[in-house]
Design a protein around this motif. Structure first.
Motif, mmCIF file in Angstrom:
data_model
loop_
_atom_site.group_PDB
_atom_site.id
_atom_site.type_symbol
_atom_site.label_atom_id
_atom_site.label_comp_id
_atom_site.label_asym_id
_atom_site.label_seq_id
_atom_site.Cartn_x
_atom_site.Cartn_y
_atom_site.Cartn_z
ATOM 1 N N THR A 72 2.857 15.447 1.808
ATOM 2 C CA THR A 72 2.356 14.418 2.327
ATOM 3 C C THR A 72 1.115 14.113 1.925
ATOM 4 O O THR A 72 0.224 13.241 2.746
ATOM 5 C CB THR A 72 2.256 14.943 3.863
ATOM 6 N N ASP A 74 -1.795 12.251 -0.776
ATOM 7 C CA ASP A 74 -2.092 11.101 -1.447
ATOM 8 C C ASP A 74 -3.090 11.078 -2.755
ATOM 9 O O ASP A 74 -3.420 12.155 -3.047
ATOM 10 C CB ASP A 74 -2.490 10.190 -0.232
ATOM 11 N N GLY A 115 6.379 7.503 -2.012
ATOM 12 C CA GLY A 115 5.403 7.614 -1.014
ATOM 13 C C GLY A 115 4.940 6.517 -0.036
ATOM 14 O O GLY A 115 5.563 5.649 -0.400
ATOM 15 N N ARG A 237 7.754 16.929 11.330
ATOM 16 C CA ARG A 237 6.431 17.744 10.865
ATOM 17 C C ARG A 237 6.056 18.894 11.590
ATOM 18 O O ARG A 237 5.571 19.796 11.081
ATOM 19 C CB ARG A 237 5.457 16.662 11.292
ATOM 20 N N PHE A 298 0.686 13.351 12.692
ATOM 21 C CA PHE A 298 1.445 12.800 11.277
ATOM 22 C C PHE A 298 1.985 11.497 11.545
ATOM 23 O O PHE A 298 2.207 10.532 10.585
ATOM 24 C CB PHE A 298 2.520 13.925 11.139
ATOM 25 N N PHE A 302 2.030 8.963 8.155
ATOM 26 C CA PHE A 302 3.147 8.885 7.267
ATOM 27 C C PHE A 302 4.519 8.172 7.666
ATOM 28 O O PHE A 302 4.592 7.830 8.782
ATOM 29 C CB PHE A 302 3.599 10.303 7.208
ATOM 30 N N TYR A 307 9.332 10.265 3.956
ATOM 31 C CA TYR A 307 9.591 11.875 4.080
ATOM 32 C C TYR A 307 10.971 11.881 4.000
ATOM 33 O O TYR A 307 11.130 13.123 3.400
ATOM 34 C CB TYR A 307 9.422 12.208 5.829
#
Ligand SMILES: CC(=O)SCCNC(=O)CCNC(=O)[C@H](O)C(C)(C)COP(=O)(O)OP(=O)(O)OC[C@H]1O[C@@H](n2cnc3c(N)ncnc32)[C@H](O)[C@@H]1OP(=O)(O)O
Ligand SMILES: N[C@@H](CCO)C(=O)O
Length: 519
Positions: A72, A74, A115, A237, A298, A302, A307
Motif C-alpha cells: 500500500t 507509493d 496502484g 486492512r 486506510f 487507498f 487493493y
C-alpha cells in the motif's frame, strides 16, 4: 526547498553527521508513449508513472538506486510534501548520510501500476471510454510493475541501476528486476519477502479480497463517484494489518488493555445486550480500537479495486521455474543482500533463506542477514538502526571484481626483453603479468624493471621477472587491494582465480576513480 535531480542543492557539509531529513520533495510523472503490453498479453494504451527523485545523478548516471514500495505504499518514500507532518514511508533510511545517502546516490521511487497513488490503475480514466477502468482493468503481475519501472528508468537515461531495494512486495519487485533484467542491476536488496507466494500468504489475501467484494457498496467494482466499499476495505486492512505485527508486538502495544469507557465492567457491557444489534461497546479492547482505526484510516488513502489487483499480483508471484527456484534464478547477475525479520510470520526467515540458497547454488554472491525485532513484518519500516547498518555496509562494499579490468596484456617468460618493452610502450601499460601456457601467474614485469635492466645492461627477461607476485582474488574487498598497493608501493595488481590463473588487473587509478565517483 525543492529537492530533486533537477535542482539539488545539498552539499557535503552533512558529512560525518547522523542522517538528516530531506526538505520538501515533490512528485513527478511520466507518461509512456504508445501501448504498454502486459504479461497476460493484454495492453494498456499509455501508462502514467508517478515518481519521486532524491539526490543527483552523476555524469554517467551510474549512482541510481531504485526503491520499490510494498503493498500500500507509493512514490513518496522520503522527505516531506508541503504541509505534511509525516515524511515518506522509508524516510528512516533515505536522506543525507542515511544508508540510501542522497549525497552519494540518486534515489528514485515510483508508484506501481495497478496502484492508486498517481500511476495508472483501476481508478484511472480509461481513455477509450472516458470512465474509470474499474474491474475492466487488466490483471497485472509483479513483472508488469517492473516493466513499467523499466520504462521510467530508460526514459531517465539510466542504463544500469546501482541498486534496487525494497521490502515485502517491494522485495518481490527487486527479485523480479534481477531475473527480468540481469544486466541492469548491480546490487539487489530484498527485505522481508519471498520468491514464491505461499498458500498462507494467498489465503490472507483472499480473505481481504472477499471482504471487499462482499461489501454491497463495492458494486462489481463500479463505485467511483458513489459511496466507496469502506466497510469491506477497512476489514481487508484489519486482517492484513494483524499479519504485519507479531504476537510479541501486540502484547507490548496493547496487552489486554481496554478502553477507559468500559474498563473491565462486564455489567456495563451486558446492560446493552438487550438491543437487537451487537453493541459497539463490545469493541472494548485497545487492540480492537487500534484495528478499527487502522482500517478506517486506510479507506481514506487507498482504492478498493487497487487493493484487489495488487494483492492478486502478489499471489501470482512465483519466480521458480517448474518448481525449481535454482532454475528460476539461473542467469541472474546482481549481488544480493537478503534480509529477513526474526518475528515476521507472514514472510518468515526460511523464505529468505530459500532465496539465498537458490542464489548461492547458482554461484551468485548473496548475503543473508536478519533484523532482530519484535515488530513483525512491518519491522522493515521501523528498525532504523539495523536497516541503516545492513544496507549501508552492503552498498559501500566494493569488490575487486567490481573495478578490475578483464582486458589486460600478459607475456610468457620465454619472451625477449625487447618484446616485453615494446608491448608496454605500444599498449601503454606499466605492468605485464608473466603467465604460463594455461594462464597461471608465474611472475610480473614492470616498466621500472625494464628501465633497471637497460641501466644494468641485462638482456634476458627471465632475470628481471619478480616471482613473488602480490596479487588479489576477484571476490576480495577493494580495501584489501588498496592496502597491498600502499604497503608495497605498487600501482597495479594481477587478479587471480582459485587456480592461480590471471583473470584481470586492478590499478590504483581505477580505485582513485571510484573514490572520486562516490565522494
Ligand atoms: C512501502 C510501504 O509499506 S508504505 C505503507 C506503510 N504504511 C502503512 O502501512 C500505514 C499503516 N501502517 C502503520 O502505521 C504501520 O504500523 C507502521 C509500521 C507504518 C507504523 O508503525 P508504528 O509507528 O508502530 O505505529 P502504530 O502501528 O502504533 O500505529 C500508530 C497509529 O495508530 C493509532 N493508535 C495506536 N493505538 C491505538 C488505539 N489503541 N486505538 C486507536 N488508535 C490507536 C495511533 O494514534 C497512530 O495514529 P496515526 O498514524 O494517525 O498517528
Ligand atoms: N504495511 C505495509 C507492508 C505490507 O507488506 C503496507 O501496507 O504496504
Amino acid at each position: 526547498m525543492e529537492f530533486s535531480a533537477q535542482n539539488s542543492s545539498f552539499k557535503s557539509h552533512f558529512s560525518g553527521k547522523k542522517g538528516q531529513n530531506l526538505g520538501i520533495v515533490r512528485s513527478m510523472n511520466y507518461e509512456t508513449p504508445g501501448i504498454f503490453r502486459l504479461e497476460s498479453g493484454k495492453t494498456l494504451s499509455r501508462i502514467r508513472i508517478e515518481y519521486e527523485m532524491y539526490g543527483k545523478m552523476n555524469a554517467d548516471k551510474s549512482n541510481v538506486i531504485l526503491i520499490c514500495h510494498a503493498l500500500t505504499g507509493d512514490a513518496h518514500a522520503a522527505g516531506f510534501h508541503a504541509g505534511d507532518k509525516k515524511p515518506g514511508w522509508w524516510n528512516i533510511v533515505i536522506g543525507p548520510n542515511k544508508a540510501f545517502d542522497t549525497e552519494k546516490y540518486c534515489i528514485i521511487c515510483s508508484n506501481v501500476i495497478g496502484g492508486c497513488k498517481g500511476s495508472t490503475g483501476p481508478s484511472s480514466i480509461n481513455p477509450e471510454t472516458g470512465k474509470p477502468y474499474g474491474v475492466s482493468f487488466p490483471i497485472i503481475t509483479i513483472a508488469d510493475m517492473v516493466n513499467a519501472q523499466k520504462k521510467l528508468i530508460e526514459h531517465l537515461g539510466v542504463k544500469q541501476l546501482f541498486a534496487v531495494a525494497g521490502g515485502s512486495m517491494g522485495g518481490m519487485q527487486v527479485l523480479q528486476w534481477t531475473v527480468s533484467y540481469p544486466e541492469m542491476v548491480k546490487k539487489a536488496i530484498a527485505i522481508a519477502t519471498t520468491a514464491s507466494t505461499t498458500p498462507q500468504q494467498i489465503a490472507f489475501g483472499a480473505i481481504g479480497r472477499k471482504a471487499i467484494t462482499d461489501d454491497p457498496k463495492w458494486n462489481g467494482g463500479n463505485y467511483y463517484g458513489k459511496e466507496i466499499p469502506a466497510q469491506g476495505l477497512a476489514l481487508a486492512r484489519m486482517i492484513g494489518h494483524i499479519t504485519y505485527l507479531s504476537d510479541a508486538s501486540m502484547q507490548k502495544k496493547f496487552g489486554r488493555a481496554q478502553l477507559a469507557e468500559t474498563g473491565q465492567d462486564l455489567s456495563k457491557i451486558s446492560s446493552e445486550t438487550s438491543s437487537e444489534t451487537f453493541p459497539d461497546s463490545f469493541s472494548n479492547f485497545q487492540v480492537e480500537s487500534y484495528l478499527n482505526y487502522q482500517g478506517d484510516t486506510f479507506t481514506k488513502r487507498f482504492d478498493a479495486n487497487s487493493y484487489l489487483y495488487i494483492t492478486k499480483a502478489v499471489d501470482f508471484f512465483d519466480l521458480s521455474n517448474n518448481g525449481s527456484l535454482i532454475e528460476g534464478f539461473s542467469g541472474v547477475k546482481a549481488k544480493y543482500l537478503v534480509i529477513a525479520i526474526t518475528s515476521d510470520w507472514l514472510y518468515p526467515p526460511y523464505q529468505s533463506q530459500e532465496i539465498v540458497s537458490a542464489l548461492t547454488a547458482n554461484g551468485v554472491d548473496a548475503r543473508y542477514e536478519e533484523i532482530r525485532s519484535q515488530y513483525g513484518h512491518d519491522a522493515f519500516l521501523l528498525e532504523e538502526g539495523q536497516l541503516n547498518y545492513l544496507i549501508r555496509s552492503f552498498l559501500s562494499q566494493v569488490l575487486v571484481s567490481d573495478i578490475m579490468s578483464p582486458n589486460f596484456y600478459s607475456i610468457s617468460r620465454d619472451e625477449t626483453l625487447e618484446n616485453a618493452s615494446m608491448l608496454m610502450v605500444k599498449k601503454k601499460v606499466n605492468h605485464l603479468p608473466v603467465v604460463s601456457e594455461d594462464g597461471k601467474l608465474e611472475g610480473i614485469v614492470t616498466s621500472w624493471d625494464i628501465t633497471k635492466a637497460v641501466a644494468c645492461k641485462i638482456t634476458e627477461l627471465d632475470e628481471i621477472i619478480t616471482r613473488d607476485v602480490k596479487c588479489v582474488y576477484a571476490g576480495e574487498k577493494i580495501e584489501v587491494a588498496s592496502s597491498i598497493m600502499e604497503d608495497y608501493s605498487i600501482s597495479a595488481l594481477p587478479v587471480i582465480d582459485s587456480e592461480n590463473r590471471v583473470i584481470g588487473m586492478v590499478t590504483s587509478e581505477s580505485i582513485s576513480a571510484l573514490i572520486g565517483r562516490f565522494s
